[in-house]
Design a protein around this motif. Sequence first.
Motif, short mmCIF file in Angstrom:
data_model
loop_
_atom_site.label_atom_id
_atom_site.label_comp_id
_atom_site.label_asym_id
_atom_site.label_seq_id
_atom_site.Cartn_x
_atom_site.Cartn_y
_atom_site.Cartn_z
N ASP A 1 0.83 -1.21 0.00
CA ASP A 1 0.00 0.00 0.00
C ASP A 1 0.87 1.26 0.00
N PHE A 2 1.93 1.26 0.81
CA PHE A 2 2.85 2.41 0.80
C PHE A 2 3.46 2.60 -0.58
N ASP A 3 3.87 1.52 -1.22
CA ASP A 3 4.45 1.63 -2.56
C ASP A 3 3.44 2.20 -3.55
N GLN A 4 2.19 1.77 -3.44
CA GLN A 4 1.16 2.30 -4.34
C GLN A 4 0.98 3.80 -4.13
N VAL A 5 0.98 4.24 -2.88
CA VAL A 5 0.82 5.66 -2.57
C VAL A 5 1.99 6.47 -3.14
N LEU A 6 3.20 6.02 -2.87
CA LEU A 6 4.37 6.77 -3.33
C LEU A 6 4.45 6.79 -4.85
N ASP A 7 4.06 5.69 -5.49
CA ASP A 7 4.01 5.66 -6.96
C ASP A 7 2.99 6.67 -7.48
N ALA A 8 1.83 6.73 -6.82
CA ALA A 8 0.79 7.67 -7.25
C ALA A 8 1.24 9.12 -7.07
N MET A 9 1.97 9.39 -5.98
CA MET A 9 2.51 10.73 -5.77
C MET A 9 3.55 11.07 -6.84
N ALA A 10 4.44 10.13 -7.10
CA ALA A 10 5.52 10.37 -8.06
C ALA A 10 5.00 10.57 -9.47
N SER A 11 3.90 9.89 -9.81
CA SER A 11 3.34 9.98 -11.16
C SER A 11 2.40 11.16 -11.34
N GLY A 12 2.05 11.83 -10.24
CA GLY A 12 1.12 12.95 -10.31
C GLY A 12 -0.34 12.57 -10.19
N GLN A 13 -0.63 11.27 -10.00
CA GLN A 13 -2.02 10.85 -9.79
C GLN A 13 -2.58 11.36 -8.47
N LEU A 14 -1.70 11.55 -7.51
CA LEU A 14 -2.11 11.91 -6.16
C LEU A 14 -1.40 13.18 -5.72
N SER A 15 -2.18 14.21 -5.41
CA SER A 15 -1.62 15.48 -4.96
C SER A 15 -1.95 15.71 -3.49
N VAL A 16 -1.01 16.26 -2.74
CA VAL A 16 -1.25 16.56 -1.32
C VAL A 16 -1.41 18.06 -1.09
N GLU A 17 -1.40 18.83 -2.17
CA GLU A 17 -1.41 20.29 -2.05
C GLU A 17 -2.61 20.80 -1.26
N ASN A 18 -3.79 20.26 -1.53
CA ASN A 18 -4.99 20.71 -0.83
C ASN A 18 -5.31 19.89 0.40
N TYR A 19 -4.57 18.81 0.59
CA TYR A 19 -4.82 17.89 1.71
C TYR A 19 -4.27 18.46 3.01
N ILE A 20 -3.10 19.08 2.94
CA ILE A 20 -2.47 19.67 4.13
C ILE A 20 -3.02 21.08 4.30
N THR A 21 -3.85 21.26 5.31
CA THR A 21 -4.54 22.54 5.50
C THR A 21 -3.95 23.39 6.62
#
Length: 336
Positions: A287-307
């Motif tokens: 699951d961690f690998d899937q998350v980091l892959d999604a972040m690296a590929s741009g599928q997953l953004s944290v810009e609006n997540y950290i408030t």
Amino acid sequence: MKILSCTSPGEFDYLEEDNPMLTEGRAIVKIKKVGVCGTDLHAFEGTQPFFSYPRILGHELAGEVVEIGESKDISKGDWITVIPYFSCGICVACRNGKPNCCQKISVFGVHEDGGMREYVSLPVSSLVKRKGLSLEQLAVAEPFAIGAHGVRRAGVKPGQFVLVIGAGPIGLGVMEFARIAGAQVIAMDINEKRLEFCRDVWNIPHVVKAGKSAYDMIQEITNGDFCDAVIDATGSLAAINQGFQYIAHGGAYVLVGLQKGEIAFSHPEFHKREATLMSSRNATREDFDQVLDAMASGQLSVENYITHKVKFDQVKDDFQSWLNPETGVIKALVEV
């Protein structure tokens, strides 16, 4: 070394401690960022199961390796995140590839003192690195991994309707990985501001306020089929019990949220659906690998997540306010 300890429900204290020493199979990590999650908040208010006091919180971590023994994958100077679930490796769960629900699991910051301090000693096996990711991305990998694991447990397929109950940080992670899996996501919450966030910022196509009209709304959205997967991320007993009515025939109900009470549901209604009920605990390296892959590929953004972002010395003063959803907090991040 300065640390922040939750001494009892509703109480924090700053303490001093010697720096950890390097021992075999471990690394010394300088903590840079710490995410604050629901587990921490519930521990502070005294409603977290599996918890005892005093306790140093902190399991959503990003840091820099400052000392390490022999390792093929991790080197001094690497930026890392941490898989904070320490398993025994020999119990039935571990033998079957499920160290996330080890019989003797010790979760960093829950069962043992965590990372709300300057330096920690950690097993090298718990460290995960990914070049090109920021410390902020690494610090929130763990809550997204929780979401990824819940979606994987549900077996979500493209085109399916997935109802996520609870639009907090874990629920948002579930929504993201349901979206990545190709599902049609429905967000449910009692908080209007969080539903607005889901619709306007998180781009969730369907939002439903929990209450009397929710059943009819979900029936309409799904053309009467209801939801192939219902995933609870609230930990609310009332929400969990009500969630059973939204399961499609042949569907699954996954409990990511955790609460102390006993759940109750109609056996005939559950049985006629041939529904599946399961829990989803923690996450795995997959699951961690899937998350980091999604972040690296741009599928997953944290810009609006950290408030919310605070310095380490501000935590004691600001922490209690994060219990109030009206503050708009999704994810608070502490800079150590």
